[in-house]
Structures are given as C-alpha cells and as structure tokens.
Design an enzyme around this catalytic site. Structure first.
Site: not given
Ligand code: GDP
Ligand code: MG
Length: 160
Positions: A68, A96, A102, A113, A123, A126
């Site tokens: 992604f 957080r 997420t 969220r 979402n 950040h």
């Molecule tokens: P966060 O720390 O909760 O924001 O999550 P992560 O660090 O794992 O991922 C960063 C950002 O990437 C997330 O907030 C989402 O916007 C995006 N993201 C993560 N996983 C996915 C996914 O499986 N699909 C898509 N389209 N976006 C994702």
């Molecule tokens: Mg993250």
C-alpha cells in the site's frame, strides 16, 4: 530506591501529530487539535502544510516495502496536512491511545479514529509510535525556529 519503571513513565516526551488530508478536507482540524489540548499536553508547533512527495516517503520509509506504500504517499500528499508537535509526560503512548487503532473499524469509540473514521486508508490522523520517532518526525516536518518553548498557565493545575 531506584524504580526504573516510574522514572521511565515520568519522562517528558515530544510527539509528532498530524491531521492527514482527509481530516483537513472533512473539517476535523479543530476537533482533533481540541482532543490533545483538552487532555493537557503542550502544543509546541503548528502549521498547515502541503507535503512534498520526498518528505512523505522519508516520513513513512519503514513502510517502503508494503504493497500500500504508493497509495499511502498519494494520500498524504493529496492536500494540505496540519503538522503539530505536542509535549508532555508520557505523551507518545498517551497520544496513540487518544488516536486509536490503525484500522478505524477496530478503534475504540472515544478515540479519534473510532469516532471520526471508517477506513485504514483514510484514518484522519498520524501519531509517532516512540519517543525516538517523535523527535525524528518533528525534526523532519518542522524547521528551526518553528518550535516554541513556553510555559502554559495551567501547568500547576495539571500536575501536583
Ligand atoms: P499508524 O501508526 O497507526 O498510523 O499505522 P502504521 O504505521 O502501521 O501505518 C501508517 C499509515 O499507513 C496508516 O495510518 C494508514 O494511513 C496507512 N496504512 C497502514 N496499513 C494500511 C493498509 O493496509 N492499507 C492502506 N491503504 N493503508 C494502510
Ligand atoms: Mg505508524
């Protein structure tokens, strides 16, 4: 007596919080800022900013290999974001929690969220995942002179 777990939990931390382009477009900027403000953290940096592709790629470099990733970079650069630096004791983990999981469908009601979003790819916000990344991300998104050190008048009413 030395209590390392207590010492660690009293650490003043910096966290990078960002309202993503969907949050800005949906008029959620005030609502999101308000949640951190009401909690009692200190705002030390704030700006509306159109993120260049290179910065988005650097910010999310740990996710480079994910399928992604291109969609994520497109999303984050698709409109202005609101960049924020917040400071407080235990601010990283607490922010957080305020943000929630997420995947917004799995995020608890009461979290940003959980209350305001339905899809991982939209979402709305950040938050840094560690104190180290908090510092790294604030350094990436803010220039020197954009971070203010100040003493909120409410300070003695937040902590005994
Ligand atoms: P966060 O720390 O909760 O924001 O999550 P992560 O660090 O794992 O991922 C960063 C950002 O990437 C997330 O907030 C989402 O916007 C995006 N993201 C993560 N996983 C996915 C996914 O499986 N699909 C898509 N389209 N976006 C994702
Ligand atoms: Mg993250």
């Amino acid at each position: 007596i030395f209590l390392p777990h207590l010492v660690a939990s009293l650490e003043v931390e910096q966290t990078y919080i960002m309202v993503k382009p969907d949050g800005v477009q949906r008029g959620l900027v005030g609502e999101i800022i308000s949640r951190f403000e009401k909690k009692g953290f200190k705002l030390t940096g704030l700006k509306l900013f159109q993120c260049p592709k290179e910065l988005a790629e650097e910010h999310y470099k740990d996710l480079q290999s994910k399928p992604f990733f291109p969609k994520l970079i497109q999303y984050i650069t698709s409109g202005p974001v609101v960049c924020m630096a917040w400071e407080g004791v235990g601010a990283v983990a607490s922010a957080r929690k305020l943000i929630g999981a997420t995947n917004p469908l799995q995020a608890e009601p009461g979290t940003i969220r959980g209350d305001l979003a339905v899809q991982t790819g939209r979402n709305v916000v950040h938050g840094s995942d560690s104190p180290e990344n908090g510092k790294r991300e604030i350094g990436l998104w803010f220039k020197e002179g954009e971070i203010c050190d100040w003493i909120p008048v409410q300070e003695p009413w937040l902590r005994e």
